[in-house]
Design a protein around this motif. Structure first.
Motif, PDB file in Angstrom:
ATOM      1  N   GLU A  22      14.067  37.212  14.411  1.00  0.00           N
ATOM      2  CA  GLU A  22      14.389  36.091  13.539  1.00  0.00           C
ATOM      3  C   GLU A  22      14.020  34.766  14.182  1.00  0.00           C
ATOM      4  N   SER A  23      13.594  33.842  13.340  1.00  0.00           N
ATOM      5  CA  SER A  23      13.372  32.451  13.725  1.00  0.00           C
ATOM      6  C   SER A  23      13.338  31.644  12.432  1.00  0.00           C
ATOM      7  N   ASP A  24      13.411  30.330  12.572  1.00  0.00           N
ATOM      8  CA  ASP A  24      13.358  29.482  11.378  1.00  0.00           C
ATOM      9  C   ASP A  24      12.044  29.683  10.623  1.00  0.00           C
ATOM     10  N   ALA A  57       4.555  31.794  18.050  1.00  0.00           N
ATOM     11  CA  ALA A  57       5.857  32.003  18.687  1.00  0.00           C
ATOM     12  C   ALA A  57       5.965  33.403  19.293  1.00  0.00           C
TER      13      ALA A  57
END
Length: 153
Positions: free
Chosen positions: A39-41, A70
């Motif tokens: 998960e990440s923004d 990322a």
């Protein structure tokens, strides 16, 4: 899920975009990551994009690139043809595309890009079209018909 599986999935998405202009796969990639608890923004934003938005293609490409950066995934543009074939195979396995449709997509790429890698698919598509004639010579030693495949001796 390994880093290599994530890399392979990303390569297939990029190939689908480059060859088929299919940016929806980027959103599917985001869901794939979320299902595997990555998960990440940027992943959440990518997963939340809608095809109905005017800037969908641009945004999908943009956030996919951010997610790849990322995750330290480099897209290998030299293997796009290979990963597109793999992407189509996945589509066949999931039922999104028929096997015949995938063969004809790959055959059409020969006309569009004139790459030797797609020439065999073109030849195979001719063989499939000829199946309507009941019997097709695939190889001088093999005969393919609707009921069976048998070896000629």
């Amino acid at each position: 899920m390994t880093k290599e599986e994530i890399w392979t999935k990303a390569q297939k998405c990029a190939a689908a975009d480059k060859i088929d202009d299919d940016t929806r796969e980027y959103v599917n990639f985001a869901f794939y990551l979320l299902e595997n608890e990555i998960e990440s923004d940027d992943i959440f934003i990518l997963a939340g994009l809608s095809e109905n938005d005017i800037s969908f293609r641009y945004d999908a490409r943009h956030y996919f690139a951010l997610v790849c950066d990322a995750l330290k995934i480099e897209i290998d543009g030299s293997k796009t043809d290979y990963f597109y074939a793999c992407y189509l195979l996945d589509c066949v396995k999931s039922g999104k595309v028929s096997a015949f449709g995938a063969v004809f997509d790959l055959a059409n790429l020969y006309f569009q890009e004139n790459k030797q890698i797609f020439k065999d698919w073109l030849d195979f598509s001719y063989q499939l079209e000829a199946l309507d004639d009941e019997c097709v010579l695939v190889d001088p030693r093999l005969t393919l018909d609707r009921k069976s495949t048998r070896l000629n001796s």
